[in-house]
Design a protein around this motif. Sequence first.
Motif, PDB file in Angstrom:
ATOM      1  N   CYS A   1      16.296 -12.462 -20.725  1.00  0.00           N
ATOM      2  CA  CYS A   1      16.359 -13.917 -20.972  1.00  0.00           C
ATOM      3  C   CYS A   1      15.093 -14.634 -20.491  1.00  0.00           C
ATOM      4  O   CYS A   1      15.082 -15.839 -20.326  1.00  0.00           O
ATOM      5  N   GLU A   2      14.012 -13.882 -20.310  1.00  0.00           N
ATOM      6  CA  GLU A   2      12.733 -14.570 -20.046  1.00  0.00           C
ATOM      7  C   GLU A   2      12.093 -14.836 -21.396  1.00  0.00           C
ATOM      8  O   GLU A   2      12.557 -14.377 -22.421  1.00  0.00           O
TER       9      GLU A   2
ATOM     10  N   GLY B   1      21.688  -6.270 -16.993  1.00  0.00           N
ATOM     11  CA  GLY B   1      20.498  -7.007 -16.530  1.00  0.00           C
ATOM     12  C   GLY B   1      20.728  -8.509 -16.564  1.00  0.00           C
ATOM     13  O   GLY B   1      19.804  -9.304 -16.749  1.00  0.00           O
ATOM     14  N   HIS B   2      21.983  -8.905 -16.443  1.00  0.00           N
ATOM     15  CA  HIS B   2      22.318 -10.334 -16.461  1.00  0.00           C
ATOM     16  C   HIS B   2      23.423 -10.544 -15.420  1.00  0.00           C
ATOM     17  O   HIS B   2      24.378  -9.757 -15.387  1.00  0.00           O
ATOM     18  N   HIS B   3      23.272 -11.555 -14.565  1.00  0.00           N
ATOM     19  CA  HIS B   3      24.107 -11.593 -13.360  1.00  0.00           C
ATOM     20  C   HIS B   3      24.880 -12.892 -13.182  1.00  0.00           C
ATOM     21  O   HIS B   3      24.350 -13.956 -13.504  1.00  0.00           O
TER      22      HIS B   3
ATOM     23  N   PHE C   1      25.695 -18.571 -15.716  1.00  0.00           N
ATOM     24  CA  PHE C   1      24.758 -19.336 -16.546  1.00  0.00           C
ATOM     25  C   PHE C   1      23.432 -18.594 -16.522  1.00  0.00           C
ATOM     26  O   PHE C   1      23.226 -17.652 -15.729  1.00  0.00           O
ATOM     27  N   THR C   2      22.535 -18.962 -17.400  1.00  0.00           N
ATOM     28  CA  THR C   2      21.245 -18.263 -17.465  1.00  0.00           C
ATOM     29  C   THR C   2      20.238 -19.059 -16.641  1.00  0.00           C
ATOM     30  O   THR C   2      19.820 -20.163 -17.048  1.00  0.00           O
ATOM     31  N   HIS C   3      19.893 -18.521 -15.505  1.00  0.00           N
ATOM     32  CA  HIS C   3      19.027 -19.262 -14.563  1.00  0.00           C
ATOM     33  C   HIS C   3      17.672 -19.585 -15.197  1.00  0.00           C
ATOM     34  O   HIS C   3      17.121 -20.650 -14.979  1.00  0.00           O
ATOM     35  N   SER C   4      17.184 -18.659 -16.015  1.00  0.00           N
ATOM     36  CA  SER C   4      15.806 -18.867 -16.535  1.00  0.00           C
ATOM     37  C   SER C   4      15.735 -20.065 -17.473  1.00  0.00           C
ATOM     38  O   SER C   4      14.650 -20.592 -17.722  1.00  0.00           O
TER      39      SER C   4
ATOM     40  N   ASP D   1      25.415 -15.105 -21.404  1.00  0.00           N
ATOM     41  CA  ASP D   1      26.468 -15.486 -20.457  1.00  0.00           C
ATOM     42  C   ASP D   1      27.851 -15.175 -21.029  1.00  0.00           C
ATOM     43  O   ASP D   1      28.740 -14.703 -20.327  1.00  0.00           O
TER      44      ASP D   1
END
Length: 230
Positions: free
Chosen positions: A115-116, A176-178, A194-197, A205
């Motif tokens: 998600c970068e 790879g998603h937390h 949620f997606t921090h990036s 998510d």
Amino acid sequence: MSSIGRVGRTCTTAFTRAAYSRICAAATGRRALAGSLRNTSCRRNLVVMNSEGNLGQGGGSLQEKIEGARDAFAGEVETNFAENTLGNPDTEHIKKPPEAIKEIVGLSKKRCIPCEGKDVKALTESEADLLRKQTAGWQLESTESGLRIKCDWKFKNFVKSLEFFQRVADIAEAEGHHPDLHLVGWNKVTVEIFTHSVGGLTENDFILAAKINEIDVSDLTPKKKPKFWA
Ligand SMILES: C[C@H](O)[C@H](O)[C@H]1CNC2=NC(N)=NC(=O)C2=N1
């Protein structure tokens, strides 16, 4: 696919038998299908409702739709219900779920993507709400720092709660998603994702939430008291 079928003595499954008795009970009040009934006395040729809720050609009256059956038309009986019907002895019927179902059950089969990157955009609230509908039990929450999804559990005890965390962690690491994990009152767990990036929600998510929904927690949660209805 229309499931025009014959219901009769050959019923083997409980469901079919129950359906048959319900249909027959409903059908007894109606005129018998004089003349075109097959020779076996207890075999009635009925057309049962198919999974899309219709009764094959001719549709059937409202009452028949409610009862889920209508008498077979003479033509259906004469052609031995044709080859596209359930129950026809020499045809194998494979029920294919409608294509659209892939969209509904697909989330948990998807993989999270990195998600970068500039092209990863946060979902709008309405886009997020569409995906939320595919993750039972998760609520959409709007916070001053963006949209989140969250879900609550109650476990037997503190150790079982940590075991659940471990099972979630295994999925998160694999994807790879937390998530953000909260454990309060020793056995109350809230998972927030949620997606921090991007500071909001992305499909990742909801994929993670759908995979978390598939964790078997039957050994971690208090047994539900059986409730018997008279
Ligand atoms: C490098 C690694 O893929 C990124 O840091 C991932 C890790 N897990 C993540 N998880 C979540 N929820 N949001 C992120 O932005 C995120 N980024």
